[in-house]
Design a protein around this motif. Structure first.
Motif, PDB file in Angstrom:
ATOM      1  N   LEU A   1       0.386   9.023   2.571  1.00  0.00           N
ATOM      2  CA  LEU A   1       0.223   9.760   1.314  1.00  0.00           C
ATOM      3  C   LEU A   1      -1.082  10.544   1.377  1.00  0.00           C
ATOM      4  O   LEU A   1      -2.009  10.136   2.083  1.00  0.00           O
ATOM      5  N   ASP A   2      -1.160  11.642   0.609  1.00  0.00           N
ATOM      6  CA  ASP A   2      -2.463  12.271   0.437  1.00  0.00           C
ATOM      7  C   ASP A   2      -3.414  11.181  -0.039  1.00  0.00           C
ATOM      8  O   ASP A   2      -3.055  10.349  -0.879  1.00  0.00           O
ATOM      9  N   ASP A   3      -4.616  11.164   0.477  1.00  0.00           N
ATOM     10  CA  ASP A   3      -5.535  10.058   0.218  1.00  0.00           C
ATOM     11  C   ASP A   3      -6.124  10.055  -1.180  1.00  0.00           C
ATOM     12  O   ASP A   3      -6.400   8.999  -1.735  1.00  0.00           O
ATOM     13  N   THR A   4      -6.312  11.205  -1.786  1.00  0.00           N
ATOM     14  CA  THR A   4      -6.944  11.263  -3.098  1.00  0.00           C
ATOM     15  C   THR A   4      -5.929  10.972  -4.195  1.00  0.00           C
ATOM     16  O   THR A   4      -4.891  11.628  -4.277  1.00  0.00           O
TER      17      THR A   4
ATOM     18  N   GLN B   1     -10.631  11.004  -8.639  1.00  0.00           N
ATOM     19  CA  GLN B   1     -11.168  11.246  -7.299  1.00  0.00           C
ATOM     20  C   GLN B   1     -11.477   9.931  -6.588  1.00  0.00           C
ATOM     21  O   GLN B   1     -12.632   9.586  -6.365  1.00  0.00           O
ATOM     22  N   ALA B   2     -10.435   9.198  -6.228  1.00  0.00           N
ATOM     23  CA  ALA B   2     -10.595   7.924  -5.522  1.00  0.00           C
ATOM     24  C   ALA B   2      -9.716   7.933  -4.284  1.00  0.00           C
ATOM     25  O   ALA B   2      -8.655   8.560  -4.260  1.00  0.00           O
ATOM     26  N   SER B   3     -10.143   7.219  -3.259  1.00  0.00           N
ATOM     27  CA  SER B   3      -9.403   7.121  -2.006  1.00  0.00           C
ATOM     28  C   SER B   3      -8.329   6.040  -2.109  1.00  0.00           C
ATOM     29  O   SER B   3      -8.641   4.869  -2.316  1.00  0.00           O
TER      30      SER B   3
ATOM     31  N   PRO C   1      -8.098   2.110  -6.426  1.00  0.00           N
ATOM     32  CA  PRO C   1      -9.223   1.239  -6.722  1.00  0.00           C
ATOM     33  C   PRO C   1     -10.040   1.668  -7.945  1.00  0.00           C
ATOM     34  O   PRO C   1     -10.844   0.890  -8.451  1.00  0.00           O
ATOM     35  N   LEU C   2      -9.810   2.874  -8.450  1.00  0.00           N
ATOM     36  CA  LEU C   2     -10.618   3.375  -9.556  1.00  0.00           C
ATOM     37  C   LEU C   2     -10.058   3.010 -10.933  1.00  0.00           C
ATOM     38  O   LEU C   2     -10.744   2.415 -11.750  1.00  0.00           O
ATOM     39  N   HIS C   3      -8.787   3.368 -11.183  1.00  0.00           N
ATOM     40  CA  HIS C   3      -8.203   3.132 -12.506  1.00  0.00           C
ATOM     41  C   HIS C   3      -6.908   2.327 -12.463  1.00  0.00           C
ATOM     42  O   HIS C   3      -6.166   2.310 -13.435  1.00  0.00           O
TER      43      HIS C   3
ATOM     44  N   PRO D   1      -2.657   5.124 -15.333  1.00  0.00           N
ATOM     45  CA  PRO D   1      -2.823   6.443 -15.937  1.00  0.00           C
ATOM     46  C   PRO D   1      -2.287   7.597 -15.095  1.00  0.00           C
ATOM     47  O   PRO D   1      -2.302   8.730 -15.556  1.00  0.00           O
ATOM     48  N   ALA D   2      -1.817   7.360 -13.889  1.00  0.00           N
ATOM     49  CA  ALA D   2      -1.307   8.458 -13.057  1.00  0.00           C
ATOM     50  C   ALA D   2       0.044   8.934 -13.584  1.00  0.00           C
ATOM     51  O   ALA D   2       0.895   8.122 -13.959  1.00  0.00           O
TER      52      ALA D   2
END
Length: 115
Positions: A47-50, A55-57, A71-73, A88-89
């Motif tokens: 997958l695209d990493d971002t 803006q998380a890997s 890992p962010l949200h 939230p995506a």
């Protein structure tokens, strides 16, 4: 073959442990973003990493049962389709074809995975 396809060997089979991911830098793939290659359930996915939400890997996320959790949200994405599995995506992560050949893990950037 897709004209936007770019194929690169990213690792040897066995270099990415089960339940882990490898971040492949944009410079190596020729893509605008790094690409994450995941090893889950004996298969490899890319997958695209971002994360499409922030803006998380995704390579730094938690991998389990065919999904990666940002890992962010804590948004989760299906490794097969890139589709978000929860908020939230709301936007899918772009998928790329991964091929196991000659003991290597090959990434076909810009080519959709085959079923």
């Amino acid at each position: 073959m897709n004209t936007t396809d770019h194929t690169v060997r990213v690792a040897a089979v066995g270099d990415i442990e089960e339940g882990e991911a490898l971040q492949v830098p944009a410079e190596q793939t020729g893509h605008s973003d790094a690409i994450a290659v995941f090893h889950d359930g004996g298969a490899y996915y890319a997958l695209d990493d971002t994360c499409s939400h922030g803006q998380a890997s995704l390579a730094d996320g938690w991998i389990e049962d065919g999904e990666v959790e940002c890992p962010l949200h804590s948004a989760r994405f299906c490794l097969r389709s890139g589709e978000p599995q929860c908020m939230p995506a709301t936007l899918a992560a772009r998928t790329h074809k991964v091929e196991i050949r000659d003991g290597g893990i090959w990434l076909h950037r810009g080519q959709e995975p085959t079923a």
